[in-house]
Write a protein that holds these residues in place. Structure first.
Motif, PDB file in Angstrom:
ATOM      1  N   TRP A 113      -8.514 -51.159  45.136  1.00  6.52           N
ATOM      2  CA  TRP A 113      -8.647 -49.965  45.950  1.00  6.52           C
ATOM      3  C   TRP A 113      -7.804 -49.999  47.217  1.00  6.52           C
ATOM      4  O   TRP A 113      -7.717 -51.010  47.906  1.00  6.52           O
ATOM      5  N   GLY A 114      -7.213 -48.853  47.532  1.00  2.00           N
ATOM      6  CA  GLY A 114      -6.443 -48.665  48.750  1.00  2.00           C
ATOM      7  C   GLY A 114      -5.438 -47.557  48.526  1.00  2.00           C
ATOM      8  O   GLY A 114      -4.839 -47.458  47.447  1.00  2.00           O
ATOM      9  N   TYR A 115      -5.260 -46.683  49.485  1.00  5.02           N
ATOM     10  CA  TYR A 115      -4.337 -45.566  49.324  1.00  5.02           C
ATOM     11  C   TYR A 115      -2.896 -46.063  49.190  1.00  5.02           C
ATOM     12  O   TYR A 115      -2.430 -46.857  50.006  1.00  5.02           O
ATOM     13  N   SER A 116      -2.207 -45.583  48.163  1.00  4.68           N
ATOM     14  CA  SER A 116      -0.774 -45.844  48.052  1.00  4.68           C
ATOM     15  C   SER A 116      -0.045 -44.683  48.716  1.00  4.68           C
ATOM     16  O   SER A 116      -0.288 -43.513  48.383  1.00  4.68           O
ATOM     17  N   CYS A 117       0.809 -44.998  49.670  1.00 10.40           N
ATOM     18  CA  CYS A 117       1.499 -43.976  50.460  1.00 10.40           C
ATOM     19  C   CYS A 117       3.003 -44.227  50.460  1.00 10.40           C
ATOM     20  O   CYS A 117       3.454 -45.374  50.358  1.00 10.40           O
ATOM     21  N   TYR A 118       3.745 -43.151  50.588  1.00 12.49           N
ATOM     22  CA  TYR A 118       5.199 -43.274  50.688  1.00 12.49           C
ATOM     23  C   TYR A 118       5.587 -43.984  51.984  1.00 12.49           C
ATOM     24  O   TYR A 118       4.841 -43.995  52.965  1.00 12.49           O
ATOM     25  N   SER A 119       6.772 -44.565  51.960  1.00 12.70           N
ATOM     26  CA  SER A 119       7.338 -45.199  53.140  1.00 12.70           C
ATOM     27  C   SER A 119       8.654 -44.504  53.477  1.00 12.70           C
ATOM     28  O   SER A 119       9.104 -43.609  52.760  1.00 12.70           O
ATOM     29  N   PHE A 120       9.298 -44.942  54.541  1.00 11.64           N
ATOM     30  CA  PHE A 120      10.598 -44.373  54.906  1.00 11.64           C
ATOM     31  C   PHE A 120      11.645 -44.667  53.838  1.00 11.64           C
ATOM     32  O   PHE A 120      12.644 -43.966  53.727  1.00 11.64           O
ATOM     33  N   ASN A 121      11.418 -45.718  53.052  1.00  7.95           N
ATOM     34  CA  ASN A 121      12.403 -46.096  52.039  1.00  7.95           C
ATOM     35  C   ASN A 121      12.438 -45.144  50.850  1.00  7.95           C
ATOM     36  O   ASN A 121      13.483 -44.992  50.211  1.00  7.95           O
ATOM     37  N   ASN A 122      11.298 -44.523  50.519  1.00  6.32           N
ATOM     38  CA  ASN A 122      11.282 -43.706  49.304  1.00  6.32           C
ATOM     39  C   ASN A 122      10.943 -42.230  49.522  1.00  6.32           C
ATOM     40  O   ASN A 122      11.080 -41.431  48.594  1.00  6.32           O
ATOM     41  N   ASN A 123      10.474 -41.847  50.713  1.00  3.64           N
ATOM     42  CA  ASN A 123      10.255 -40.421  51.007  1.00  3.64           C
ATOM     43  C   ASN A 123       9.996 -40.271  52.500  1.00  3.64           C
ATOM     44  O   ASN A 123       8.878 -40.009  52.932  1.00  3.64           O
ATOM     45  N   TYR A 124      11.061 -40.395  53.283  1.00  4.59           N
ATOM     46  CA  TYR A 124      10.866 -40.411  54.733  1.00  4.59           C
ATOM     47  C   TYR A 124      10.437 -39.052  55.285  1.00  4.59           C
ATOM     48  O   TYR A 124       9.764 -38.980  56.305  1.00  4.59           O
ATOM     49  N   LEU A 125      10.786 -37.954  54.584  1.00  5.32           N
ATOM     50  CA  LEU A 125      10.377 -36.636  55.064  1.00  5.32           C
ATOM     51  C   LEU A 125       8.863 -36.455  54.963  1.00  5.32           C
ATOM     52  O   LEU A 125       8.229 -35.898  55.867  1.00  5.32           O
ATOM     53  N   ALA A 126       8.270 -36.929  53.869  1.00  5.19           N
ATOM     54  CA  ALA A 126       6.813 -36.851  53.730  1.00  5.19           C
ATOM     55  C   ALA A 126       6.124 -37.717  54.778  1.00  5.19           C
ATOM     56  O   ALA A 126       5.087 -37.346  55.332  1.00  5.19           O
ATOM     57  N   VAL A 127       6.711 -38.880  55.063  1.00  5.14           N
ATOM     58  CA  VAL A 127       6.144 -39.773  56.074  1.00  5.14           C
ATOM     59  C   VAL A 127       6.205 -39.131  57.454  1.00  5.14           C
ATOM     60  O   VAL A 127       5.226 -39.135  58.207  1.00  5.14           O
ATOM     61  N   LEU A 128       7.345 -38.562  57.804  1.00  4.09           N
ATOM     62  CA  LEU A 128       7.492 -37.910  59.107  1.00  4.09           C
ATOM     63  C   LEU A 128       6.537 -36.728  59.234  1.00  4.09           C
ATOM     64  O   LEU A 128       5.895 -36.539  60.273  1.00  4.09           O
ATOM     65  N   PHE A 129       6.442 -35.930  58.185  1.00  4.49           N
ATOM     66  CA  PHE A 129       5.544 -34.776  58.201  1.00  4.49           C
ATOM     67  C   PHE A 129       4.099 -35.218  58.402  1.00  4.49           C
ATOM     68  O   PHE A 129       3.343 -34.600  59.159  1.00  4.49           O
ATOM     69  N   SER A 130       3.714 -36.300  57.723  1.00  8.03           N
ATOM     70  CA  SER A 130       2.332 -36.782  57.833  1.00  8.03           C
ATOM     71  C   SER A 130       2.036 -37.318  59.231  1.00  8.03           C
ATOM     72  O   SER A 130       0.910 -37.190  59.714  1.00  8.03           O
TER      73      SER A 130
END
Length: 247
Positions: free
Chosen positions: A68-85
């Motif tokens: 268990w644990g949330y899998s989240c994007y990083s700057f390496n694979n989706n930096y726009l989603a990370v910045l938006f979040s």
């Protein structure tokens, strides 16, 4: 699972996690593994048991595939989603695309449900999500599978005792909640507070059959991934256009 601390993605040595299954890093590989191994291990001579046995088998594999644990994007694979979040709320970076979820050893309740539902849908099953919210605003996701003219509950994250549920042919959540003794027996090994857990499970709503669990997030992640990979091209083009015009 019943808390939203997405950073706490650490294996606690108590979940049914098998690191060797990390090689199943796409939905196609996961389905192929389940199909091939199921043919070898399923020795039932009763055709009417095929659907329930297959669904339970996939559930067992998915349980072991993640802790268990949330899998989240990083700057390496989706930096726009990370910045938006980071400027809105962290959940926008939590992966919902099945093949992306399978790049991680950990997943949340909704993410594990997404993966298992997609495997079963590719096999021809009808599924529907179940969203739980208790009085303490603590939530959970699980789902049901339709076969033999009825719905059957699955919870790959909290890992209820399938032997208990199989005694009742893996009933739907309505039946389980109406029989607290069955619920408590199925979840007796969980480390969660039983009263809190029952409160959460007593408040639920269904999704539409065969609908994706998070369709808007899916589109958002598809778009931001494409832009994260290509937006630099537009900046580069803009740079050369400005430079050319200044000459």
């Amino acid at each position: 699972m019943l808390a939203f601390d997405y950073k706490a993605a650490l294996y606690d040595n108590q979940e049914a996690f098998d690191p060797s299954l990390m090689r199943l890093n796409t939905l196609s590989r996961l389905k192929e593994y389940c199909d091939s191994l199921f043919k070898v291990t399923d020795m039932t001579s009763s055709p009417d048991k095929y659907e329930s046995n297959y669904a339970n088998f996939v559930g067992d594999v998915v349980r072991k595939r993640f802790y268990w644990g949330y899998s989240c994007y990083s700057f390496n694979n989706n930096y726009l989603a990370v910045l938006f979040s980071r400027f809105t709320q962290w959940g926008y970076a939590a992966t919902v695309i099945p093949d992306d979820i399978l790049k991680y050893p950990h997943a949340s309740c909704s993410q594990e449900s997404i993966v298992m539902m997609e495997v079963l849908k590719r096999k021809g099953f009808i599924t529907r999500k179940i969203e739980f919210f208790g009085n303490n605003e603590i939530g959970h996701f699980a789902f049901e599978v339709y076969y033999k003219n009825s719905w059957h509950f699955h919870d790959p994250t909290l890992e209820p005792d399938t032997a208990v549920l199989n005694k009742y042919d893996s009933p739907d959540i309505k039946f389980i909640i109406e029989h607290p003794d069955i619920f408590l027996a199925a979840y007796k090994e969980t480390r969660k507070d039983k009263n809190l857990l029952f409160d959460v499970f007593s408040h639920y709503s269904y999704g539409k059959p065969n609908s994706f669990l998070a369709p808007n997030a899916f589109i958002f992640h598809r778009v931001t991934k494409i832009l994260s990979d290509t937006i630099w091209i537009f900046f580069l083009m803009g740079y050369f256009i400005v430079k050319f015009r200044r000459r």
